[in-house]
Design an enzyme around this catalytic site. Structure first.
Site, PDB file in Angstrom:
ATOM      1  CD  GLU A 124       3.473   0.745  42.280  1.00 46.39           C
ATOM      2  OE1 GLU A 124       2.659   0.202  41.526  1.00 46.39           O
ATOM      3  OE2 GLU A 124       4.065   1.803  41.992  1.00 46.39           O
ATOM      4  CG  ASP A 170       4.769   5.225  41.178  1.00 44.25           C
ATOM      5  OD1 ASP A 170       3.753   4.515  41.236  1.00 44.25           O
ATOM      6  OD2 ASP A 170       5.419   5.403  40.134  1.00 44.25           O
ATOM      7  CG  HIS A 216      -3.708   4.384  40.887  1.00 49.20           C
ATOM      8  ND1 HIS A 216      -3.154   4.186  42.135  1.00 49.20           N
ATOM      9  CD2 HIS A 216      -2.661   4.338  40.018  1.00 49.20           C
ATOM     10  CE1 HIS A 216      -1.852   4.040  42.037  1.00 49.20           C
ATOM     11  NE2 HIS A 216      -1.515   4.126  40.750  1.00 49.20           N
ATOM     12  CG  ASP A 217      -1.272   1.103  38.925  1.00 53.63           C
ATOM     13  OD1 ASP A 217      -1.314   1.873  37.942  1.00 53.63           O
ATOM     14  OD2 ASP A 217      -0.323   1.071  39.714  1.00 53.63           O
ATOM     15  CG  HIS A 268       9.953  -1.919  40.997  1.00 48.38           C
ATOM     16  ND1 HIS A 268       8.778  -1.610  41.659  1.00 48.38           N
ATOM     17  CD2 HIS A 268       9.665  -1.866  39.670  1.00 48.38           C
ATOM     18  CE1 HIS A 268       7.822  -1.384  40.758  1.00 48.38           C
ATOM     19  NE2 HIS A 268       8.340  -1.528  39.556  1.00 48.38           N
ATOM     20  CG  HIS A 285      -5.493  -7.154  43.372  1.00 46.24           C
ATOM     21  ND1 HIS A 285      -5.123  -7.544  42.095  1.00 46.24           N
ATOM     22  CD2 HIS A 285      -6.692  -6.526  43.234  1.00 46.24           C
ATOM     23  CE1 HIS A 285      -6.049  -7.187  41.231  1.00 46.24           C
ATOM     24  NE2 HIS A 285      -7.010  -6.547  41.893  1.00 46.24           N
ATOM     25  N   GLY A 313      -7.791   1.467  36.540  1.00 47.77           N
ATOM     26  CA  GLY A 313      -7.470   2.340  35.417  1.00 47.77           C
ATOM     27  C   GLY A 313      -6.689   1.686  34.306  1.00 47.77           C
TER      28      GLY A 313
END
Length: 621
Positions: A300, A263, A393-394, A266, A328, A397
């Site tokens: 990510e 996750d 999920h991001d 950065h 996306h 959600g």
């Protein structure tokens, strides 16, 4: 410095249980055994700041605390299991007792990965690892090759996305604990499915976080959205680097996982001469030689940097792949007329074309959202170093209503979106239920016990959504109904439009696996020809013998495209307007002919997808 692999939590060695904890600034440490009997043991400290002790005649389960300060008993930061939650004792786990059945498992080749993101708590009514196992057969038959499981590290309560995990290598008790997770992974391997776990190395969750009570795990040098950053390059950072690099090996060795999705890398700051990722790369190379199967690290990253997947020898992080958010954003804004309100820097067909041929859309351009130039070119990177998706999920959600794509766009656009990622030169990922058009929301949810923390989460979510100008408030994350409403309904996939969507995904995945052009990830063999709001994605096999023309129309009106001239004849293999791909069994228009010539004008109906493959046989006149 010693090999720290065995220092990551308690373990067995030569019929002894060895307890070790890193606390370099502490003068003393006590081990409190609380079950099955009570005992207090003084621990010895070595030159590296590790306290340890050995116990004989110990059998799991044994529960314990550490006492870093007088009167302050705390769980183990490197706990392998928290059976009573984040505030309870840690439990010794004997990993050698689990009887694995996957001795012949060698993992899935990277180019064949088709990910399926799962949240354990909402994927089944029971919300456990064991409840997922009966669904593995269906997922394998759909064509999925890898489960990507949202974080399972112990969090407070029984409901959470997992990004509030407090003990990074302790498996959530309410999901089934270590043995439950191992049963799921073992069963997945029996069905030919790899298992990738989402992990969080950039922060520790708020409730039950005891890391600072033991050592300098955090630094004030950098700030993250969650507070002080993890200490990867400040004083005493050796112990932190060892902890998280060995956490990767822990999941690889003890759980037979096939990779990790890491996750928000950065927000993992490290300006040391030898980076954390170099350390990981060296350890992982050694471990892969020992275990004889690949292990994929997937990032990510908000950097839009090719360094993430480049070798450490040239300053890279040497990770296997990274999520491609730009893909996306570029596609979604063209599918949903309201999308640009969320992604104001996107909305041009040229950006989608660049996402297909290069990867990063923002590769040094000025970006309004960031108010600066952002990114670097990824044109030379192989396509299998990127993961693309329509939903995750991001993206779901973090909408105020938790809306999936199936609620935001019509059925035809859902089909188009599926084809856009599954025919792409990248590794595709579906979000649980996407393959059959699940329309239940997926909300953000928590189950903290601290009232002040619950209040802060509620206010934080409302403030976050204010920036998007939403006209309603998000549901209360702590309300159990918010969690219950987020569970998918697996039976929907059997009937009506949901079954049509499922068959559409199966067909696309089967085509992806069968056609040589779709197995080629070289960017030089990918072309995009734009025609207004329509385009042709032209792909070639590595030997140039096979070609595919994927024709998309993103508008509601018919569009004209031309088939590539590289091959004289083309054969239609898939048409979204055919009768079988409509819920009511009808077709929008007369089907396109099965065969066509190069440069022949083709009219695509609105929001349609047609796929042609090169046909070496002469066409009948």
């Amino acid at each position: 410095m010693p090999d720290l692999m065995n220092f990551l939590g308690p373990h067995y060695e030569n019929q002894e249980a060895i307890f070790t904890v890193w606390a370099p600034e502490k003068e003393q440490m006590r081990l409190h055994i609380v079950a099955p009997e009570q005992k207090v043991i003084e621990m010895a400290k070595d030159e590296w700041g590790y306290f340890s002790t050995r116990l004989t005649g110990v059998n799991a389960p044994l529960q314990y605390y550490f006492e870093p300060e007088k009167g302050k008993k705390l769980p183990d930061p490197a706990s392998h299991y928290q059976p009573e939650g984040v505030h309870g004792p840690s439990q010794l786990v004997d990993h050698s007792r689990f009887e694995w059945q996957d001795a012949t498992w060698k993992n899935i080749p990277q180019k064949e990965l088709i990910f399926y993101e799962i949240h354990v708590g909402t994927f089944t009514p029971e919300g456990t690892f064991d409840a997922i196992i009966p669904r593995l057969k269906d997922l394998a038959e759909t064509g999925i090759t890898a489960l990507e499981i949202m974080p399972v590290s112990q969090f407070s309560g029984g409901r959470n996305w997992g990004y509030d995990g407090v003990f990074p290598i302790a498996v959530q008790n309410s999901y089934g604990g270590p043995d439950g997770f191992k049963r799921l992974i073992d069963a997945a391997h029996q069905h030919g499915l790899a298992v990738i776990l989402d992990v969080v190395f950039n922060h520790i969750g708020p409730e039950g976080n005891c890391f600072a009570d033991f050592g300098p795990y955090f630094t004030e040098k950098y700030r993250t959205p969650w507070g002080n950053a993890m200490n990867f390059d400040d004083a005493w950072s050796d112990g932190v680097r060892a902890y998280f690099s060995d956490a990767i090996m822990h999941w690889y060795q003890h759980y037979h996982l096939d990779g990790l999705r890491i996750d928000a890398i950065h927000t993992m700051f490290d300006n040391g001469a030898v980076s954390f990722w170099e350390l990981v790369s060296e350890k992982l190379k050694e471990a892969q030689q020992r275990f004889g199967r690949p292990f994929y690290l997937i990032a990510e990253s908000d950097l839009n940097s090719p360094r993430v997947v480049q070798p450490t020898a040239v300053g890279g992080y040497d990770l296997a792949a990274q999520w491609l958010d730009d893909f996306h954003h570029a596609l979604y804004v063209l599918l949903d007329k309201n999308g640009q309100e969320r992604y104001k820097d996107f909305g041009q067909m040229q950006q989608l074309a660049k996402a297909y041929t290069d990867g990063f859309v923002h590769s040094g351009e000025y970006v309004l959202f960031r108010q600066r130039r952002h990114g670097a070119s990824s044109a030379g990177l192989s396509g299998d170093t990127f993961v693309v998706f329509n939903q995750n999920h991001d993206q779901v959600g973090n909408r105020v209503g938790g809306e999936r794509l199936s609620v935001l766009v019509d059925f035809e656009r859902q089909k188009l979106a599926a084809a856009a990622i599954l025919l792409s030169p990248y590794l595709p990922m579906l979000f649980m239920g996407e393959e059959y058009g699940e329309d239940a929301p997926f909300f953000y949810f928590v189950s903290h016990s601290d009232p002040e923390l619950i209040r802060m989460v509620s206010e934080g979510r409302k403030k976050e959504f204010e920036a998007y100008g939403w006209d309603k408030e998000p549901p209360e994350a702590h309300d159990e109904q918010t969690f219950e409403k987020s569970k998918i309904d697996w039976n929907k996939r059997l009937t009506g439009k949901h079954n049509v969507m499922l068959r559409w995904h199966k067909t696309l995945i089967a085509l992806r696996k069968a056609h040589p052009a779709l197995g080629n990830f070289r960017k030089n063999d990918v072309r995009v020809n734009l025609a207004g709001n329509a385009f042709v994605l032209h792909r070639r096999s590595e030997d140039q013998a096979h070609e595919m023309a994927c024709c998309f129309n993103l508008s509601d009106s018919p569009a004209t495209i031309y088939l590539p001239e590289s091959k004289p004849h083309w054969k239609k293999v898939l048409d979204s307007q055919d009768q079988e791909w409509h819920p009511d069994g009808s077709s929008v228009t007369d089907a396109l002919p099965q065969n066509a010539r190069a440069s022949e004008m083709i009219t695509l109906e609105g929001t349609g997808v047609v796929v042609f493959v090169s046909n070496s046989r002469p066409l009948r006149t």
